[in-house]
Design a protein around this motif. Structure first.
Motif, PDB file in Angstrom:
ATOM      1  N   PRO A 168     117.038  38.943  24.526  1.00 29.75           N
ATOM      2  CA  PRO A 168     118.457  39.277  24.678  1.00 29.75           C
ATOM      3  C   PRO A 168     119.247  38.967  23.406  1.00 29.75           C
ATOM      4  CG  PRO A 168     117.974  37.228  25.806  1.00 29.75           C
ATOM      5  CD  PRO A 168     116.666  37.754  25.300  1.00 29.75           C
ATOM      6  N   PHE A 169     120.315  39.715  23.215  1.00 28.59           N
ATOM      7  CA  PHE A 169     121.223  39.435  22.098  1.00 28.59           C
ATOM      8  C   PHE A 169     122.658  39.623  22.564  1.00 28.59           C
ATOM      9  CE2 PHE A 169     120.697  44.018  21.755  1.00 28.59           C
ATOM     10  CZ  PHE A 169     121.976  44.452  21.489  1.00 28.59           C
ATOM     11  N   MET A 170     123.556  38.897  21.913  1.00 26.12           N
ATOM     12  CA  MET A 170     124.981  39.084  22.154  1.00 26.12           C
ATOM     13  C   MET A 170     125.659  39.615  20.895  1.00 26.12           C
ATOM     14  SD  MET A 170     127.978  36.543  23.609  1.00 26.12           S
ATOM     15  CE  MET A 170     126.975  35.990  24.927  1.00 26.12           C
ATOM     16  N   TYR A 171     125.128  39.242  19.758  1.00 26.08           N
ATOM     17  CA  TYR A 171     125.700  39.651  18.476  1.00 26.08           C
ATOM     18  C   TYR A 171     124.655  40.450  17.738  1.00 26.08           C
ATOM     19  CZ  TYR A 171     128.429  35.617  19.847  1.00 26.08           C
ATOM     20  OH  TYR A 171     129.165  34.718  20.566  1.00 26.08           O
ATOM     21  N   LEU A 172     125.020  41.601  17.244  1.00 20.28           N
ATOM     22  CA  LEU A 172     124.101  42.467  16.530  1.00 20.28           C
ATOM     23  C   LEU A 172     124.725  42.808  15.182  1.00 20.28           C
ATOM     24  CD1 LEU A 172     121.421  44.024  16.682  1.00 20.28           C
ATOM     25  CD2 LEU A 172     122.696  45.929  17.685  1.00 20.28           C
ATOM     26  N   GLN A 212     125.970  42.042  26.291  1.00 20.14           N
ATOM     27  CA  GLN A 212     124.622  41.667  25.890  1.00 20.14           C
ATOM     28  C   GLN A 212     123.667  42.836  26.034  1.00 20.14           C
ATOM     29  OE1 GLN A 212     123.411  37.979  27.741  1.00 20.14           O
ATOM     30  NE2 GLN A 212     124.553  36.818  26.239  1.00 20.14           N
ATOM     31  N   GLY A 213     122.617  42.778  25.272  1.00 19.48           N
ATOM     32  CA  GLY A 213     121.585  43.804  25.290  1.00 19.48           C
ATOM     33  C   GLY A 213     120.236  43.180  24.997  1.00 19.48           C
ATOM     34  N   GLN A 214     119.279  44.025  24.663  1.00 23.90           N
ATOM     35  CA  GLN A 214     117.910  43.582  24.439  1.00 23.90           C
ATOM     36  C   GLN A 214     117.370  44.196  23.161  1.00 23.90           C
ATOM     37  OE1 GLN A 214     115.378  44.882  27.613  1.00 23.90           O
ATOM     38  NE2 GLN A 214     114.704  42.839  28.085  1.00 23.90           N
ATOM     39  N   LEU A 215     116.622  43.397  22.414  1.00 26.38           N
ATOM     40  CA  LEU A 215     115.940  43.871  21.214  1.00 26.38           C
ATOM     41  C   LEU A 215     114.438  43.791  21.422  1.00 26.38           C
ATOM     42  CD1 LEU A 215     117.861  42.232  18.244  1.00 26.38           C
ATOM     43  CD2 LEU A 215     117.789  44.636  18.840  1.00 26.38           C
ATOM     44  N   LEU A 238     117.801  36.441  36.045  1.00 22.99           N
ATOM     45  CA  LEU A 238     117.566  35.373  37.019  1.00 22.99           C
ATOM     46  C   LEU A 238     118.223  34.063  36.579  1.00 22.99           C
ATOM     47  CD1 LEU A 238     113.820  35.972  37.953  1.00 22.99           C
ATOM     48  CD2 LEU A 238     115.838  36.435  39.367  1.00 22.99           C
ATOM     49  N   ARG A 239     118.498  33.935  35.276  1.00 20.35           N
ATOM     50  CA  ARG A 239     119.088  32.716  34.730  1.00 20.35           C
ATOM     51  C   ARG A 239     120.498  32.929  34.187  1.00 20.35           C
ATOM     52  NH1 ARG A 239     116.193  28.385  33.485  1.00 20.35           N
ATOM     53  NH2 ARG A 239     117.433  28.030  31.621  1.00 20.35           N
ATOM     54  N   ASP A 240     120.789  34.138  33.765  1.00 25.10           N
ATOM     55  CA  ASP A 240     122.060  34.421  33.094  1.00 25.10           C
ATOM     56  C   ASP A 240     122.664  35.707  33.648  1.00 25.10           C
ATOM     57  OD1 ASP A 240     122.219  32.386  30.794  1.00 25.10           O
ATOM     58  OD2 ASP A 240     120.176  33.168  30.656  1.00 25.10           O
ATOM     59  N   LYS A 241     123.722  35.563  34.424  1.00 25.26           N
ATOM     60  CA  LYS A 241     124.379  36.727  35.015  1.00 25.26           C
ATOM     61  C   LYS A 241     125.879  36.477  35.040  1.00 25.26           C
ATOM     62  CE  LYS A 241     124.256  40.632  37.323  1.00 25.26           C
ATOM     63  NZ  LYS A 241     124.491  41.761  36.474  1.00 25.26           N
ATOM     64  N   SER A 242     126.596  37.168  34.168  1.00 22.28           N
ATOM     65  CA  SER A 242     128.055  37.050  34.117  1.00 22.28           C
ATOM     66  C   SER A 242     128.630  38.379  33.643  1.00 22.28           C
ATOM     67  CB  SER A 242     128.479  35.926  33.159  1.00 22.28           C
ATOM     68  OG  SER A 242     128.267  36.321  31.819  1.00 22.28           O
ATOM     69  N   ILE A 243     129.935  38.478  33.706  1.00 17.44           N
ATOM     70  CA  ILE A 243     130.597  39.682  33.203  1.00 17.44           C
ATOM     71  C   ILE A 243     130.359  39.841  31.699  1.00 17.44           C
ATOM     72  CG2 ILE A 243     132.832  38.547  32.839  1.00 17.44           C
ATOM     73  CD1 ILE A 243     132.370  42.131  34.155  1.00 17.44           C
ATOM     74  N   ILE A 244     130.173  38.732  31.001  1.00 15.30           N
ATOM     75  CA  ILE A 244     129.885  38.776  29.563  1.00 15.30           C
ATOM     76  C   ILE A 244     128.525  39.432  29.327  1.00 15.30           C
ATOM     77  CG2 ILE A 244     129.578  37.391  27.468  1.00 15.30           C
ATOM     78  CD1 ILE A 244     132.469  37.437  28.644  1.00 15.30           C
ATOM     79  N   VAL A 245     127.526  39.062  30.122  1.00 17.19           N
ATOM     80  CA  VAL A 245     126.199  39.684  30.027  1.00 17.19           C
ATOM     81  C   VAL A 245     126.315  41.168  30.347  1.00 17.19           C
ATOM     82  CG1 VAL A 245     123.887  39.775  31.052  1.00 17.19           C
ATOM     83  CG2 VAL A 245     124.936  37.568  30.557  1.00 17.19           C
ATOM     84  N   ASP A 246     127.041  41.494  31.410  1.00 12.75           N
ATOM     85  CA  ASP A 246     127.180  42.890  31.825  1.00 12.75           C
ATOM     86  C   ASP A 246     127.802  43.762  30.741  1.00 12.75           C
ATOM     87  OD1 ASP A 246     126.180  42.070  34.267  1.00 12.75           O
ATOM     88  OD2 ASP A 246     128.137  42.030  35.253  1.00 12.75           O
TER      89      ASP A 246
END
Length: 102
Positions: free
Chosen positions: A82-86, A50-53, A39-47
């Motif tokens: 959410p995470f972008m770097y793991l 990004q993931g979830q922990l 609802l706050r963050d939606k981009s091709i980068i998220v798609d």
């Protein structure tokens, strides 16, 4: 992060209250957390990146003991974030990128 913000398709970001679970409905809680994030963050980068922990905290207060004698009251708090770097550990036996993926 900068590229994501530039490409974010959400222009008006609503306030979303963080929901805390207790570990009894992880699948449902994870779905709700991800929907709230989108609802706050939606981009091709998220798609794509990004993931979830799942993070869990348990009460280990030494002043309180459960019936079995272990410390803490047993309260659990579960959140999906959410995470972008793991970061993952790489063993000494790894010599190629293929080894890392396996």
């Amino acid at each position: 992060d900068g590229i994501h913000e530039d490409l974010n398709r959400v222009l008006n970001k609503p306030y979303i209250e963080d929901k805390e679970g207790d570990g009894t409905n992880d699948e449902g809680d994870a779905i709700i957390a991800w929907q709230n994030y989108l609802l706050r963050d939606k981009s091709i980068i998220v798609d794509l990146f990004q993931g979830q922990l799942r993070n869990m905290l348990s009460c280990r207060n030494k002043c309180v003991q459960k019936d079995d004698g272990t410390p803490g009251c047993g309260h659990k708090s579960v959140k999906f974030e959410p995470f972008m770097y793991l970061s993952l550990p790489i063993s000494d036996k790894t010599s190629t990128l293929a080894d890392c993926i396996e």
